[in-house]
Design a protein around this motif. Sequence first.
Motif, PDB file in Angstrom:
ATOM      1  N   ILE A 107       0.359  -1.217   0.012  1.00  0.00           N
ATOM      2  CA  ILE A 107      -0.130   0.068  -0.108  1.00  0.00           C
ATOM      3  C   ILE A 107       0.730   0.918  -0.238  1.00  0.00           C
ATOM      4  O   ILE A 107       1.658   1.261   1.413  1.00  0.00           O
ATOM      5  N   ARG A 108       1.088   1.884  -1.034  1.00  0.00           N
ATOM      6  CA  ARG A 108       1.656   2.555  -1.692  1.00  0.00           C
ATOM      7  C   ARG A 108       0.802   4.555  -1.094  1.00  0.00           C
ATOM      8  O   ARG A 108       1.419   5.399  -0.024  1.00  0.00           O
ATOM      9  N   GLU A 109      -0.082   4.459  -1.499  1.00  0.00           N
ATOM     10  CA  GLU A 109      -1.222   5.414  -0.643  1.00  0.00           C
ATOM     11  C   GLU A 109      -2.339   5.163   0.480  1.00  0.00           C
ATOM     12  O   GLU A 109      -3.236   4.532  -0.914  1.00  0.00           O
ATOM     13  N   SER A 110      -2.791   5.797   0.820  1.00  0.00           N
ATOM     14  CA  SER A 110      -4.244   5.868   1.574  1.00  0.00           C
ATOM     15  C   SER A 110      -5.099   6.799   1.750  1.00  0.00           C
ATOM     16  O   SER A 110      -4.140   7.765   1.962  1.00  0.00           O
ATOM     17  N   VAL A 116     -19.983   7.657   1.990  1.00  0.00           N
ATOM     18  CA  VAL A 116     -20.465   7.844   0.611  1.00  0.00           C
ATOM     19  C   VAL A 116     -20.198   8.569   0.117  1.00  0.00           C
ATOM     20  O   VAL A 116     -20.755   9.103  -0.927  1.00  0.00           O
ATOM     21  N   GLN A 117     -18.314   9.221  -0.004  1.00  0.00           N
ATOM     22  CA  GLN A 117     -17.644   9.782  -1.218  1.00  0.00           C
ATOM     23  C   GLN A 117     -17.819   8.301  -1.764  1.00  0.00           C
ATOM     24  O   GLN A 117     -17.407   7.242  -1.859  1.00  0.00           O
ATOM     25  N   ALA A 118     -18.078   9.685  -3.055  1.00  0.00           N
ATOM     26  CA  ALA A 118     -17.865   8.565  -4.619  1.00  0.00           C
ATOM     27  C   ALA A 118     -15.914   8.327  -4.611  1.00  0.00           C
ATOM     28  O   ALA A 118     -15.367   9.130  -4.615  1.00  0.00           O
ATOM     29  N   ASP A 119     -16.639   6.958  -4.957  1.00  0.00           N
ATOM     30  CA  ASP A 119     -14.532   6.350  -5.627  1.00  0.00           C
ATOM     31  C   ASP A 119     -13.508   7.364  -6.694  1.00  0.00           C
ATOM     32  O   ASP A 119     -12.893   7.390  -6.320  1.00  0.00           O
ATOM     33  N   GLY A 120     -14.470   7.102  -8.019  1.00  0.00           N
ATOM     34  CA  GLY A 120     -13.773   8.629  -8.780  1.00  0.00           C
ATOM     35  C   GLY A 120     -13.172   9.639  -8.065  1.00  0.00           C
ATOM     36  O   GLY A 120     -12.126   9.989  -8.779  1.00  0.00           O
ATOM     37  N   ARG A 121     -13.582  10.624  -7.220  1.00  0.00           N
ATOM     38  CA  ARG A 121     -13.448  11.464  -6.649  1.00  0.00           C
ATOM     39  C   ARG A 121     -11.946  11.715  -6.041  1.00  0.00           C
ATOM     40  O   ARG A 121     -10.906  12.663  -5.830  1.00  0.00           O
ATOM     41  N   MET A 122     -11.412  10.651  -5.809  1.00  0.00           N
ATOM     42  CA  MET A 122     -10.626  10.157  -4.905  1.00  0.00           C
ATOM     43  C   MET A 122      -8.745  10.405  -5.651  1.00  0.00           C
ATOM     44  O   MET A 122      -8.011  10.329  -5.448  1.00  0.00           O
ATOM     45  N   LEU A 123      -9.240   9.862  -6.548  1.00  0.00           N
ATOM     46  CA  LEU A 123      -8.343   9.399  -7.463  1.00  0.00           C
ATOM     47  C   LEU A 123      -7.258  10.033  -7.633  1.00  0.00           C
ATOM     48  O   LEU A 123      -5.974   9.945  -7.373  1.00  0.00           O
ATOM     49  N   PRO A 124      -6.901  11.771  -7.572  1.00  0.00           N
ATOM     50  CA  PRO A 124      -5.723  12.320  -7.446  1.00  0.00           C
ATOM     51  C   PRO A 124      -5.542  12.807  -6.651  1.00  0.00           C
ATOM     52  O   PRO A 124      -4.426  12.517  -6.495  1.00  0.00           O
ATOM     53  N   ARG A 125      -5.971  12.121  -5.669  1.00  0.00           N
ATOM     54  CA  ARG A 125      -5.232  12.055  -4.427  1.00  0.00           C
ATOM     55  C   ARG A 125      -4.680  11.158  -3.942  1.00  0.00           C
ATOM     56  O   ARG A 125      -3.668  11.013  -3.054  1.00  0.00           O
ATOM     57  N   LEU A 126      -4.550   9.667  -4.400  1.00  0.00           N
ATOM     58  CA  LEU A 126      -4.022   8.155  -4.418  1.00  0.00           C
ATOM     59  C   LEU A 126      -3.136   8.002  -5.458  1.00  0.00           C
ATOM     60  O   LEU A 126      -2.043   7.586  -5.197  1.00  0.00           O
ATOM     61  N   VAL A 127      -3.286   8.316  -6.873  1.00  0.00           N
ATOM     62  CA  VAL A 127      -2.077   8.678  -7.914  1.00  0.00           C
ATOM     63  C   VAL A 127      -1.311   8.764  -7.845  1.00  0.00           C
ATOM     64  O   VAL A 127      -1.113  10.179  -6.994  1.00  0.00           O
ATOM     65  N   ILE A 216      -4.292   3.524   9.603  1.00  0.00           N
ATOM     66  CA  ILE A 216      -3.116   3.661   8.854  1.00  0.00           C
ATOM     67  C   ILE A 216      -2.098   2.844   9.557  1.00  0.00           C
ATOM     68  O   ILE A 216      -1.593   2.094   8.843  1.00  0.00           O
ATOM     69  N   LEU A 217      -3.017   1.886  10.766  1.00  0.00           N
ATOM     70  CA  LEU A 217      -2.346   1.026  11.772  1.00  0.00           C
ATOM     71  C   LEU A 217      -2.382   0.010  10.772  1.00  0.00           C
ATOM     72  O   LEU A 217      -1.095  -0.883  11.047  1.00  0.00           O
ATOM     73  N   ALA A 218      -3.498  -0.116  10.362  1.00  0.00           N
ATOM     74  CA  ALA A 218      -3.931  -1.881   9.436  1.00  0.00           C
ATOM     75  C   ALA A 218      -3.309  -1.434   8.712  1.00  0.00           C
ATOM     76  O   ALA A 218      -2.489  -2.926   8.013  1.00  0.00           O
ATOM     77  N   ASN A 219      -3.199  -0.210   7.727  1.00  0.00           N
ATOM     78  CA  ASN A 219      -2.155  -0.506   6.444  1.00  0.00           C
ATOM     79  C   ASN A 219      -0.596  -1.074   6.408  1.00  0.00           C
ATOM     80  O   ASN A 219      -0.347  -1.288   5.899  1.00  0.00           O
ATOM     81  N   ILE A 220      -0.303   0.071   7.923  1.00  0.00           N
ATOM     82  CA  ILE A 220       1.154  -0.701   7.817  1.00  0.00           C
ATOM     83  C   ILE A 220       1.348  -2.300   8.414  1.00  0.00           C
ATOM     84  O   ILE A 220       2.182  -2.649   7.919  1.00  0.00           O
ATOM     85  N   ALA A 221       0.185  -2.616   8.794  1.00  0.00           N
ATOM     86  CA  ALA A 221       0.208  -3.672  10.165  1.00  0.00           C
ATOM     87  C   ALA A 221      -0.042  -5.420   8.094  1.00  0.00           C
ATOM     88  O   ALA A 221       1.085  -5.842   8.573  1.00  0.00           O
TER      89      ALA A 221
END
Length: 233
Positions: A107-110, A116-127, A216-221
């Motif tokens: 996992i590189r970004e999270s 209710v947040q739309a998935d597509g709106r988060m793409l610029p934040r993650l890539v 974040i802890l779950a992602n690090i684990a």
Amino acid sequence: MKAFDWQLQKNGYIPMSGQIVDASLVSAPKQRNTEVEKEAIKAGKTGREIWPNEPNKAAQKDMDARWTLKMGGKIRYRSDGTSLPQIALPVFGYKSHIAVDRRFGFIRESALTSAVQADGRMLPRLVTTGNTSSGVWADSAYRSQKNETGLALRMLVSRIHRRKPAGKPMPHNIVRANAAKSAIRAHVEHVFAHQKNRFGLFIRTIGIARAMAKLILANIAYNFDRLVFHQRA
């Protein structure tokens, strides 16, 4: 998270072969509120404003989690191109958004949002542009003109699934292309399955700030488990 990723890269696990983006709902304890209280929460009021005479109750209310509908199963279509009904499951909680590198599966970004947040709106934040390859894989929820333009401006290549034309059968070439993309994109599902099945991921904290800390802890684990896998290979 960034410090751990830096250590991974320092030991040779640099982001390679492209990035895969996806999101998954994470449940939280259900809130028992009246319709008036629900409207007040949606309006952005704080717990102290809604329950001024009950400070203990206000402190135990999660004002950031939201209800949403989880559509179950693969979308199936009739012969005329119209979609068959799907099962809708109400879920209360948050949504975990992640981007993993295709080569190592870390996992590189999270990010964490309400359900209710739309998935597509988060793409610029993650890539990111830190991957050695320019490919970006995601399901059709991330496909929009804005996202396609944004990826192109960052010199990234969209491998996002194409949507079915409204009221028409899916062209065979797009079906084949989506199937090829799915073979790669499906690897990100293993992350969510690992966290929910092995870790029992469930948000029991109150508020999005604490929920983000837990995520974040779950992602690090998960990244630790993934590192052990690569070290043993």
